[in-house]
Write a protein that holds these residues in place. Structure first.
Motif, short mmCIF file in Angstrom:
data_model
loop_
_atom_site.label_atom_id
_atom_site.label_comp_id
_atom_site.label_asym_id
_atom_site.label_seq_id
_atom_site.Cartn_x
_atom_site.Cartn_y
_atom_site.Cartn_z
N ALA B 134 0.82 -1.21 0.00
CA ALA B 134 0.00 0.00 0.00
C ALA B 134 0.85 1.27 0.00
CB ALA B 134 -0.93 0.00 1.21
N VAL B 135 2.18 1.13 0.22
CA VAL B 135 3.05 2.31 0.16
C VAL B 135 3.23 2.70 -1.30
CG1 VAL B 135 5.36 3.18 0.63
CG2 VAL B 135 4.25 1.64 2.26
N PRO B 136 2.98 3.98 -1.67
CA PRO B 136 3.12 4.37 -3.07
C PRO B 136 4.52 4.08 -3.60
CG PRO B 136 2.05 6.10 -1.80
CD PRO B 136 2.49 5.06 -0.83
N ALA B 137 4.59 3.47 -4.77
CA ALA B 137 5.88 3.04 -5.32
C ALA B 137 6.80 4.23 -5.53
CB ALA B 137 5.67 2.29 -6.63
N LEU B 159 9.23 1.09 6.18
CA LEU B 159 8.65 0.74 7.48
C LEU B 159 7.78 1.86 8.04
CD1 LEU B 159 11.35 -1.39 9.34
CD2 LEU B 159 9.18 -2.10 8.35
N PRO B 160 8.26 3.12 8.13
CA PRO B 160 7.38 4.16 8.69
C PRO B 160 6.14 4.41 7.83
CG PRO B 160 9.65 4.95 8.49
CD PRO B 160 9.59 3.64 7.82
N ALA B 161 6.28 4.33 6.50
CA ALA B 161 5.14 4.65 5.64
C ALA B 161 4.08 3.55 5.66
CB ALA B 161 5.61 4.90 4.22
N MET B 162 4.51 2.30 5.90
CA MET B 162 3.52 1.22 5.86
C MET B 162 2.81 1.06 7.21
SD MET B 162 5.05 -2.34 6.75
CE MET B 162 5.75 -2.50 8.36
N PRO B 164 0.91 2.89 9.32
CA PRO B 164 -0.53 3.15 9.49
C PRO B 164 -1.40 2.11 8.80
CG PRO B 164 0.62 5.12 8.82
CD PRO B 164 1.60 4.02 8.70
N HIS B 165 -0.92 1.55 7.67
CA HIS B 165 -1.71 0.53 6.99
C HIS B 165 -1.67 -0.80 7.73
CE1 HIS B 165 -2.03 3.19 3.57
NE2 HIS B 165 -0.72 3.36 3.60
N ALA B 166 -0.56 -1.03 8.45
CA ALA B 166 -0.38 -2.35 9.07
C ALA B 166 -1.02 -2.43 10.44
CB ALA B 166 1.12 -2.66 9.18
N ILE B 167 -1.20 -1.29 11.11
CA ILE B 167 -1.59 -1.35 12.53
C ILE B 167 -2.94 -2.04 12.76
CG2 ILE B 167 -2.37 0.14 14.41
CD1 ILE B 167 0.15 1.67 14.13
N PRO B 168 -3.99 -1.77 11.96
CA PRO B 168 -5.24 -2.50 12.25
C PRO B 168 -5.07 -4.02 12.17
CG PRO B 168 -5.65 -0.70 10.74
CD PRO B 168 -4.18 -0.80 10.87
N GLY B 169 -4.38 -4.49 11.13
CA GLY B 169 -4.16 -5.93 10.99
C GLY B 169 -3.29 -6.47 12.10
N LEU B 170 -2.22 -5.74 12.43
CA LEU B 170 -1.31 -6.21 13.48
C LEU B 170 -2.00 -6.24 14.83
CD1 LEU B 170 2.13 -4.60 12.61
CD2 LEU B 170 1.32 -6.90 12.21
N SER B 171 -2.90 -5.27 15.09
CA SER B 171 -3.57 -5.29 16.38
C SER B 171 -4.55 -6.46 16.45
CB SER B 171 -4.28 -3.97 16.65
OG SER B 171 -4.99 -3.55 15.53
N ARG B 234 -1.81 7.73 17.29
CA ARG B 234 -0.48 8.32 17.12
C ARG B 234 0.07 8.04 15.73
NH1 ARG B 234 3.75 10.72 19.03
NH2 ARG B 234 5.80 9.93 18.45
N ALA B 235 -0.13 6.80 15.24
CA ALA B 235 0.44 6.47 13.93
C ALA B 235 -0.27 7.22 12.81
CB ALA B 235 0.34 4.96 13.69
N ARG B 236 -1.54 7.58 13.06
CA ARG B 236 -2.30 8.24 11.99
C ARG B 236 -2.27 9.76 12.11
NH1 ARG B 236 -5.53 6.48 8.53
NH2 ARG B 236 -5.58 4.26 8.14
#
Lengths: 274, 243
Positions: B134-137, B159-162, B164-171, B234-236
């Motif tokens: 999901a991070v823009p190429a 890592l920093p850009a991805m 916010p996309h990963a946190i819902p799944g990781l939680s 915080r991430a968002r």
């Protein structure tokens, strides 16, 4: 949570590997190595018990599938009102449904299963009314508790999905139905429910595979599914790995069949723009 | 009936001191949390490596990781935990014997973390792979154009850009790992579910203890949810609110 779909996809196999361009040079070598491994497993490990227990294994698979489909269908029937109430119901019902989903989703399935089987199972005999009722012969068995726990679990997870699906149907479609003079029930039956099920269909695949992965837990309350048969084989033959490897293979095949079946089903339902 | 319910629920069984089982339950909860944290962390490490391998690795590595995630996603956790538990301890013992140390005693905690970590690793591989995609190429290409090494790109951009996309799944995965620890009861590790069953079995107060354990698990989930919401906020920060 917003990305439930992604998490389901991450936990349950929902797509089989692409067949196009499958045969590349390195894959042939990898497959040769895999074939050697399989041959070693077949040659050096002990499989002589297989014919003796084959029939029981087949029966176990049957019980597993029966548990899977009965609890998925029952659970889905409960999930529809659970989702609907959370979107449109009066607040006491809304709170009740949300509380049910939170509690079921917040505790391990194994604990729920044991709570029902050992907890309720030890409580029921104390009431003479239950002991004399026609349900008693069933309540003495293990499978009704397994079915109840798996159904509740599926209903809670799928209810959350259905809530999102009901909320996501465009309001204009429902208003159009009302403008045609349909009653609220007719709007629900003809527009809201079919559209919501259509929206929930992709996650249904993942949820069903997750449910299949949850079924072996019923073996811990003495339901004889395929997992229980394999545990029995391990006790009888003193083998550690062979029965477990066979069990993993059986589940792998069942999952693959489910995925293929759902793919066929999804292809049958027309979707705009897809 | 009032006297009946009072005799049904014997609250003193939950007392913290030895005639009561409260302390045992809390120790079990602590064990569960330890395994969940350990397994989740191991899973994150495996998942980060797996996700980068699946996206940027060579063809053989990609295929091997695909086999790993496919197997874990298609076989029940219970079966995987049994297989990994026996195979893992067996292999380690054979290895130690081969080196010359003789068989070692593997603690249940380490074995539990290992099996939960392997399972979680496959799940987080998939979650992180989706987040990285999901991070823009263009952002990654820009970093490459600046002359950053792959390690720098990963650390500074991907890592920093991805995240916010990963946190819902990781939680979600964190919540799942706390609940998956209950499966270790089947291999006899004394985490919360197993000690609950032992307590219930020896006192015959099944409903009371299973409800108490359910409340503990639920409390763990609800507290986790609060913390997750804080992390997510915080991430968002600085991003538009999700539609």
């Amino acid at each position: 949570m917003m990305s439930d779909d992604n998490t389901i996809g991450a936990m349950a196999l929902t797509e089989l590997p692409d067949r196009k361009g499958f045969l590349k040079p390195h894959r042939i070598i990898l497959m040769a190595i895999a074939a050697v491994l399989v041959f070693c497993a077949a040659w050096f490990m002990r499989w002589d018990w297989l014919p003796e227990y084959g029939w029981r294994l087949a029966q176990g698979v049957g019980v597993t599938l029966l548990m899977l489909f009965s609890t998925c269908i029952l659970g889905f029937l409960f999930a529809v009102p659970l989702g609907l109430v959370q979107v449109t119901g009066p607040w006491p019902l809304k709170m009740l449904a949300r509380g049910f989903c939170t509690i079921i989703r917040g505790t391990p399935l194994l604990l729920q299963l044991w709570l029902l089987y050992y907890g309720l199972g030890s409580l029921f005999p104390q009431f003479p009314a239950i002991r004399q009722s026609f349900l008693w012969p069933y309540l003495r068995e293990a499978w009704p508790y397994g079915v109840a726990a798996l159904t509740m679990s599926f209903a809670a997870y799928e209810g959350e999905v259905m809530r999102g699906a009901f909320a996501g149907v465009p309001a204009g479609e429902l208003e159009a139905g009302r403008a045609y003079g349909m009653s609220r029930w007719t709007v629900f039956r003809r527009i809201w429910l079919p559209r919501a099920i259509h929206r929930a269909l992709p996650t249904l695949n993942g949820e069903t595979v997750l449910q299949l992965k949850a079924t072996p837990l019923v073996a811990t309350i003495t339901v004889i599914d395929v997992y229980a048969v394999v545990s029995k084989i391990r006790q009888m033959t003193y083998l550690t790995y062979e029965p477990l490897l066979l069990l993993a293979l059986i589940y792998l095949c069942l999952t693959a069949i489910l995925v293929v079946a759902f793919r066929a089903l999804e292809n049958k339902i027309p979707t705009r723009g897809a | 009936m009032a006297a009946d319910t009072a005799s049904l629920i014997n609250w003193s069984l939950l007392a913290l001191e030895p005639p009561g089982w409260g302390g045992v339950l809390l120790a079990g909860l602590l064990n569960s949390i330890k395994i969940a944290i350990g397994g989740y962390s191991l899973g994150l490490i495996l998942g980060t490596g797996g996700a980068f391998g699946k996206l940027y690795g060579g063809p053989v590595l990609k295929d091997l990781l695909e086999v790993y995630t496919t197997l874990v996603r298609a076989v029940p956790e219970l079966v995987l935990i049994l297989l990994l538990y026996y195979a893992g301890t067996d292999l380690l013992n054979q290895l130690m014997t081969a080196i010359g140390y003789g068989p070692v005693d593997i603690s249940g905690l380490a074995a539990g973390i290992f099996v939960i970590g392997i399972v979680q690793g496959a799940y987080s591989t998939e979650v992180l792979r989706g987040a990285i995609k999901a991070v823009p190429a263009g952002q990654i290409e820009a970093a490459r154009a600046f002359g950053m090494s792959p390690g720098q790109i990963m650390r500074r951009v991907t890592l920093p850009a991805m995240l916010p996309h990963a946190i819902p799944g990781l939680s979600n995965l964190w919540l799942i790992s706390t609940k998956d620890t209950a499966l270790l009861a089947v291999v006899g590790f004394s985490e919360l579910t197993l000690v609950t069953r032992q307590a219930a079995g020896s006192t015959k107060a099944y409903l009371l203890f299973f409800c108490a354990a359910g409340a503990l698990y639920l409390a763990l989930t609800l507290v986790s949810n609060v913390i997750i919401r804080l992390i997510e906020a915080r991430a968002r920060r600085g991003m538009a609110a999700p539609a």
